[in-house]
Design a protein around this motif. Sequence first.
Motif, PDB file in Angstrom:
ATOM      1  N   VAL A 112      57.844  -4.619 -13.523  1.00  0.00           N
ATOM      2  CA  VAL A 112      58.354  -3.542 -12.667  1.00  0.00           C
ATOM      3  C   VAL A 112      58.836  -4.099 -11.330  1.00  0.00           C
ATOM      4  O   VAL A 112      59.919  -3.726 -10.833  1.00  0.00           O
ATOM      5  N   VAL A 113      58.065  -5.016 -10.731  1.00  0.00           N
ATOM      6  CA  VAL A 113      58.473  -5.594  -9.452  1.00  0.00           C
ATOM      7  C   VAL A 113      59.757  -6.400  -9.620  1.00  0.00           C
ATOM      8  O   VAL A 113      60.679  -6.308  -8.795  1.00  0.00           O
ATOM      9  N   TYR A 114      59.864  -7.179 -10.713  1.00  0.00           N
ATOM     10  CA  TYR A 114      61.091  -7.949 -10.942  1.00  0.00           C
ATOM     11  C   TYR A 114      62.288  -7.010 -11.140  1.00  0.00           C
ATOM     12  O   TYR A 114      63.373  -7.271 -10.593  1.00  0.00           O
ATOM     13  N   ALA A 115      62.098  -5.944 -11.905  1.00  0.00           N
ATOM     14  CA  ALA A 115      63.216  -5.010 -12.134  1.00  0.00           C
ATOM     15  C   ALA A 115      63.663  -4.364 -10.826  1.00  0.00           C
ATOM     16  O   ALA A 115      64.868  -4.212 -10.575  1.00  0.00           O
ATOM     17  N   GLU A 116      62.725  -3.991  -9.974  1.00  0.00           N
ATOM     18  CA  GLU A 116      63.082  -3.397  -8.682  1.00  0.00           C
ATOM     19  C   GLU A 116      63.814  -4.396  -7.793  1.00  0.00           C
ATOM     20  O   GLU A 116      64.797  -4.054  -7.132  1.00  0.00           O
ATOM     21  N   ILE A 121      68.761  -7.266  -5.457  1.00  0.00           N
ATOM     22  CA  ILE A 121      69.231  -8.628  -5.147  1.00  0.00           C
ATOM     23  C   ILE A 121      70.141  -9.072  -6.288  1.00  0.00           C
ATOM     24  O   ILE A 121      69.746  -9.105  -7.442  1.00  0.00           O
ATOM     25  N   ASP A 122      71.369  -9.441  -5.947  1.00  0.00           N
ATOM     26  CA  ASP A 122      72.345  -9.804  -6.973  1.00  0.00           C
ATOM     27  C   ASP A 122      72.056 -11.155  -7.621  1.00  0.00           C
ATOM     28  O   ASP A 122      72.543 -11.434  -8.709  1.00  0.00           O
ATOM     29  N   ALA A 123      71.296 -12.024  -6.980  1.00  0.00           N
ATOM     30  CA  ALA A 123      71.029 -13.359  -7.524  1.00  0.00           C
ATOM     31  C   ALA A 123      70.069 -13.310  -8.713  1.00  0.00           C
ATOM     32  O   ALA A 123      70.045 -14.246  -9.524  1.00  0.00           O
TER      33      ALA A 123
END
Length: 191
Positions: A112-116, A121-123
């Motif tokens: 969930v944190v990575y998806a948010e 962040i485009d990178a």
Amino acid sequence: MKLLQVLLRIRHERPFAWLKLPTQRHRRTAVAGLWTAFAAHVAISALAGDGELAGFLGFVTLFAGILCLFSLAEASVLRGGALPLDASRLAARDRAYAAAFHGTGWLLLAVVVYAELALRIDALWLPADPRSAVGAFAAVAVAIGLLPVSLLSWTEPDDAPAPPPPASHLPRRPRRFAVGPEDREGPRFLH
């Protein structure tokens, strides 16, 4: 002969009984192999495209992962099986299930944190098409499914050595003495 009689004559064994992992070291190696095969399969599926070599390597990594998973399932005595578990085995199984529950929570939190962060962040990588999104969802679901069996197998202790089989006692013959009251007149025989 009836089919039932034939089936009753066949000795029933578990289908993957030959995939035993007798020690904790072997089980931990199988867990590492399972996660290595899973990571390789995800990497090949995400990066290699749709070629024949990618399909073959994807099949090999999938087969290796399934083989590790079945061997871990056969090796686990914490599942219970036919024998009841003693208190130490029940405690080890409960600790492994609790660790899997907490590990699943941390894994979901990380996703969930990575998806948010990836949305802002485009990178960071995000699936570009529906096929990639389904693949990413399936990879997370499989990782969540592999976590309990991995933690259970990783923490499972070695079996206690089996006690030696009881010695078979042959019945003793009655003792015969070389010299007895009735043998005084006759020749002496040593037995």
